[in-house]
Design a protein around this motif. Structure first.
Motif, PDB file in Angstrom:
ATOM      1  N   VAL B  49       0.874  -1.174   0.000  1.00  0.00           N
ATOM      2  CA  VAL B  49       0.000   0.000   0.000  1.00  0.00           C
ATOM      3  C   VAL B  49       0.912   1.225   0.000  1.00  0.00           C
ATOM      4  CG1 VAL B  49      -1.686   1.305   1.360  1.00  0.00           C
ATOM      5  CG2 VAL B  49      -1.889  -1.180   1.153  1.00  0.00           C
ATOM      6  N   HIS B  50       0.826   2.017  -1.052  1.00  0.00           N
ATOM      7  CA  HIS B  50       1.755   3.136  -1.226  1.00  0.00           C
ATOM      8  C   HIS B  50       1.067   4.210  -2.053  1.00  0.00           C
ATOM      9  CE1 HIS B  50       5.271   5.370  -2.710  1.00  0.00           C
ATOM     10  NE2 HIS B  50       5.961   4.818  -1.733  1.00  0.00           N
ATOM     11  N   PRO B  51       1.308   5.486  -1.745  1.00  0.00           N
ATOM     12  CA  PRO B  51       0.620   6.551  -2.501  1.00  0.00           C
ATOM     13  C   PRO B  51       0.929   6.558  -4.001  1.00  0.00           C
ATOM     14  CG  PRO B  51       2.243   7.461  -0.960  1.00  0.00           C
ATOM     15  CD  PRO B  51       2.097   6.020  -0.637  1.00  0.00           C
ATOM     16  N   ASP B  52       2.042   5.975  -4.403  1.00  0.00           N
ATOM     17  CA  ASP B  52       2.387   5.977  -5.828  1.00  0.00           C
ATOM     18  C   ASP B  52       1.750   4.821  -6.592  1.00  0.00           C
ATOM     19  OD1 ASP B  52       5.822   7.130  -5.311  1.00  0.00           O
ATOM     20  OD2 ASP B  52       3.902   8.182  -5.335  1.00  0.00           O
ATOM     21  N   ILE B  53       1.038   3.962  -5.895  1.00  0.00           N
ATOM     22  CA  ILE B  53       0.424   2.808  -6.554  1.00  0.00           C
ATOM     23  C   ILE B  53      -1.074   3.080  -6.714  1.00  0.00           C
ATOM     24  CG2 ILE B  53      -0.050   0.339  -6.421  1.00  0.00           C
ATOM     25  CD1 ILE B  53       2.458   0.069  -4.679  1.00  0.00           C
ATOM     26  N   PRO B  54      -1.568   3.063  -7.960  1.00  0.00           N
ATOM     27  CA  PRO B  54      -2.968   3.450  -8.212  1.00  0.00           C
ATOM     28  C   PRO B  54      -3.966   2.301  -8.069  1.00  0.00           C
ATOM     29  CG  PRO B  54      -1.858   3.105 -10.298  1.00  0.00           C
ATOM     30  CD  PRO B  54      -0.820   2.877  -9.222  1.00  0.00           C
ATOM     31  N   TYR B  55      -4.016   1.640  -6.918  1.00  0.00           N
ATOM     32  CA  TYR B  55      -4.997   0.576  -6.725  1.00  0.00           C
ATOM     33  C   TYR B  55      -6.372   1.169  -6.450  1.00  0.00           C
ATOM     34  CZ  TYR B  55      -3.669   1.792  -1.962  1.00  0.00           C
ATOM     35  OH  TYR B  55      -3.380   2.482  -0.811  1.00  0.00           O
ATOM     36  N   THR B  56      -7.406   0.338  -6.549  1.00  0.00           N
ATOM     37  CA  THR B  56      -8.779   0.810  -6.356  1.00  0.00           C
ATOM     38  C   THR B  56      -9.075   1.013  -4.882  1.00  0.00           C
ATOM     39  OG1 THR B  56      -9.467  -0.392  -8.325  1.00  0.00           O
ATOM     40  CG2 THR B  56     -11.203   0.335  -6.828  1.00  0.00           C
ATOM     41  N   SER B  57      -8.827  -0.019  -4.065  1.00  0.00           N
ATOM     42  CA  SER B  57      -9.148   0.142  -2.648  1.00  0.00           C
ATOM     43  C   SER B  57      -8.180  -0.557  -1.701  1.00  0.00           C
ATOM     44  CB  SER B  57     -10.575  -0.326  -2.367  1.00  0.00           C
ATOM     45  OG  SER B  57     -10.708  -1.701  -2.620  1.00  0.00           O
ATOM     46  N   HIS B  58      -7.557  -1.668  -2.114  1.00  0.00           N
ATOM     47  CA  HIS B  58      -6.777  -2.418  -1.127  1.00  0.00           C
ATOM     48  C   HIS B  58      -5.490  -3.049  -1.666  1.00  0.00           C
ATOM     49  CE1 HIS B  58      -9.474  -5.123  -3.208  1.00  0.00           C
ATOM     50  NE2 HIS B  58     -10.474  -4.556  -2.624  1.00  0.00           N
ATOM     51  N   ASN B  59      -5.243  -2.947  -2.937  1.00  0.00           N
ATOM     52  CA  ASN B  59      -4.039  -3.472  -3.587  1.00  0.00           C
ATOM     53  C   ASN B  59      -3.748  -4.927  -3.251  1.00  0.00           C
ATOM     54  OD1 ASN B  59      -2.050  -3.255  -5.470  1.00  0.00           O
ATOM     55  ND2 ASN B  59      -0.493  -2.531  -4.031  1.00  0.00           N
ATOM     56  N   SER B  60      -4.605  -5.797  -3.720  1.00  0.00           N
ATOM     57  CA  SER B  60      -4.345  -7.225  -3.588  1.00  0.00           C
ATOM     58  C   SER B  60      -4.634  -7.884  -4.926  1.00  0.00           C
ATOM     59  CB  SER B  60      -5.236  -7.834  -2.508  1.00  0.00           C
ATOM     60  OG  SER B  60      -6.594  -7.670  -2.833  1.00  0.00           O
ATOM     61  N   SER B  61      -3.969  -8.983  -5.184  1.00  0.00           N
ATOM     62  CA  SER B  61      -4.238  -9.723  -6.412  1.00  0.00           C
ATOM     63  C   SER B  61      -4.771 -11.102  -6.044  1.00  0.00           C
ATOM     64  CB  SER B  61      -2.988  -9.845  -7.283  1.00  0.00           C
ATOM     65  OG  SER B  61      -1.947 -10.495  -6.600  1.00  0.00           O
ATOM     66  N   MET B  62      -5.457 -11.715  -6.991  1.00  0.00           N
ATOM     67  CA  MET B  62      -6.112 -13.000  -6.776  1.00  0.00           C
ATOM     68  C   MET B  62      -5.518 -14.039  -7.708  1.00  0.00           C
ATOM     69  SD  MET B  62      -8.432 -12.712  -4.439  1.00  0.00           S
ATOM     70  CE  MET B  62      -9.541 -11.576  -3.615  1.00  0.00           C
ATOM     71  N   CYS B  63      -5.184 -15.179  -7.154  1.00  0.00           N
ATOM     72  CA  CYS B  63      -4.469 -16.195  -7.915  1.00  0.00           C
ATOM     73  C   CYS B  63      -5.095 -17.571  -7.714  1.00  0.00           C
ATOM     74  CB  CYS B  63      -3.009 -16.227  -7.482  1.00  0.00           C
ATOM     75  SG  CYS B  63      -1.924 -17.197  -8.552  1.00  0.00           S
ATOM     76  N   THR B  64      -4.985 -18.396  -8.745  1.00  0.00           N
ATOM     77  CA  THR B  64      -5.464 -19.762  -8.630  1.00  0.00           C
ATOM     78  C   THR B  64      -4.527 -20.671  -9.415  1.00  0.00           C
ATOM     79  OG1 THR B  64      -7.403 -21.200  -8.871  1.00  0.00           O
ATOM     80  CG2 THR B  64      -6.940 -19.678 -10.681  1.00  0.00           C
ATOM     81  N   GLN B  65      -4.758 -21.967  -9.324  1.00  0.00           N
ATOM     82  CA  GLN B  65      -3.998 -22.942 -10.089  1.00  0.00           C
ATOM     83  C   GLN B  65      -4.986 -23.758 -10.903  1.00  0.00           C
ATOM     84  OE1 GLN B  65      -0.518 -25.268  -8.441  1.00  0.00           O
ATOM     85  NE2 GLN B  65      -2.000 -26.922  -8.614  1.00  0.00           N
ATOM     86  N   VAL B  66      -4.684 -23.906 -12.175  1.00  0.00           N
ATOM     87  CA  VAL B  66      -5.555 -24.669 -13.059  1.00  0.00           C
ATOM     88  C   VAL B  66      -4.808 -25.911 -13.520  1.00  0.00           C
ATOM     89  CG1 VAL B  66      -6.852 -24.629 -15.219  1.00  0.00           C
ATOM     90  CG2 VAL B  66      -6.671 -22.550 -13.848  1.00  0.00           C
ATOM     91  N   CYS B  67      -5.474 -27.043 -13.466  1.00  0.00           N
ATOM     92  CA  CYS B  67      -4.918 -28.258 -14.056  1.00  0.00           C
ATOM     93  C   CYS B  67      -5.516 -28.402 -15.446  1.00  0.00           C
ATOM     94  CB  CYS B  67      -5.260 -29.479 -13.203  1.00  0.00           C
ATOM     95  SG  CYS B  67      -4.102 -29.715 -11.877  1.00  0.00           S
ATOM     96  N   THR B  68      -4.673 -28.460 -16.454  1.00  0.00           N
ATOM     97  CA  THR B  68      -5.183 -28.448 -17.816  1.00  0.00           C
ATOM     98  C   THR B  68      -4.279 -29.209 -18.763  1.00  0.00           C
ATOM     99  OG1 THR B  68      -5.832 -27.005 -19.651  1.00  0.00           O
ATOM    100  CG2 THR B  68      -4.011 -26.247 -18.287  1.00  0.00           C
ATOM    101  N   GLY B  69      -4.887 -29.743 -19.804  1.00  0.00           N
ATOM    102  CA  GLY B  69      -4.112 -30.354 -20.872  1.00  0.00           C
ATOM    103  C   GLY B  69      -3.940 -29.393 -22.032  1.00  0.00           C
TER     104      GLY B  69
END
Lengths: 70, 248
Positions: B49-69
């Motif tokens: 969280v930093h004033p130079d970072i233009p996030y919307t509200s909380h600066n978090s990212s969402m990640c998942t793992q996909v098993c795929t062929g």
């Protein structure tokens, strides 16, 4: 502007910081909208849990539209 | 041949649009419906969280793992999805990582950790992706595309196995429900139960499930946290009761 907020370079900033739950509940306005569950602090109706709350290092900025308040 | 693929998105939202976690939920459902792959649990990773970072509200990212062929197909589908669902005012970024194809996994891990400590740029993200042409696929999908920074960082933090918390809550069958750790794990949604210091509790540990609780991501596992009670049982902790170390 309500007594809970002040103008700063970041915008309309909550005066009481990130650890003032009573003040954050008292500052809730008519535009309150609950944020995504992942981003809320707890189950209360509080500015800390509002969708228009933008966290800063020390507090948060209210991003609501207009000046209406309860 | 099936492969594991990390998928992370960031900056997909505005103040009035669905959150990034909800966007990823929808994307995973669409991938499954298309038959391209099955996503696993979603982790939320807190970035700086930093004033130079233009996030919307909380600066978090969402990640998942996909098993795929069909990793190529998954990436193409995810890119088209973000293009189609772009909200004006947002700056979405997508990162896909094939962990097994990384030449230098430590570089991605370091990037993830750096995003929690200092301001990074799109150039920083692109430079890492260019060093890993087989393993990292970055793409911008509207606005400034600033989201590629958080998306890449989220992949690094997910790969670390020890950062952030899991999307969603675990709910008791009844308020104050009593069950063992093994019984909770058997329901799905959590892989182990630990004390506030992170020490895993045995399967026969008696638990009290008073309120919905939140799992955190540690050592590659979904961890529910419980604190000891005077009666010898352990109480599962809601998000607001988790020690600070589990929330950063």
């Amino acid at each position: 502007m309500s007594g809970s907020f002040e103008h700063t370079p970041a915008g309309r900033t909550f005066r009481f910081g990130r650890h003032a739950p009573e003040e954050a509940r008292a500052a809730v306005c008519a535009q309150y909208r609950r944020d995504d569950e992942e981003e809320t602090e707890d189950d209360t109706v509080s500015c800390y849990n509002c969708r228009y709350r933008r966290w800063t290092v020390e507090s948060f900025v209210c991003m609501r539209k207009g000046e209406e308040e309860t | 041949m099936e492969e594991k693929l990390l998928l992370c998105i960031d900056d997909t939202d505005t103040l009035d649009s669905p959150g990034t976690g909800e966007v990823l939920d929808t994307l995973l459902a669409a991938l499954a419906e298309e038959g391209l792959g099955q996503g696993s649990f979603i982790t939320r990773h807190q970035l700086l969280v930093h004033p130079d970072i233009p996030y919307t509200s909380h600066n978090s990212s969402m990640c998942t793992q996909v098993c795929t062929g069909d990793g190529v197909g998954v990436i193409a589908f995810a890119r088209a999805f973000l293009e189609r669902t772009w909200v004006p005012g947002s700056d979405p970024g997508l990162c896909a990582v094939f962990p097994e194809r990384l030449a230098d996994p430590a570089g991605l891990l370091a990037f993830g950790q750096a995003a929690k400590e200092r301001v990074l740029t799109k150039d920083d993200a692109r430079a890492l992706a260019e060093r890993e042409p087989e393993g990292i696929f970055l793409s911008e999908h509207g606005g400034t595309g600033q989201g590629i920074i958080g998306a890449l960082a989220g992949c690094g933090l997910r790969l670390s196995g020890t950062d952030g918390r899991c999307r969603g809550k675990l709910y008791p069958s009844a308020v104050g429900e009593s069950l063992t750790a093994a019984e909770l794990i058997a329901r799905g949604g959590v892989d182990c139960v630990a004390d506030p210091e992170g020490k895993v509790l045995p399967g026969d540990t008696p638990l009290v499930f008073a309120r919905p609780c939140k799992a955190v991501f540690r050592r590659g596992l979904r961890l529910a946290v419980a604190k000891p009670r005077p009666d010898g049982a352990w109480e599962l902790l809601a998000k607001q009761d988790l020690p600070e170390v589990f929330l950063v």
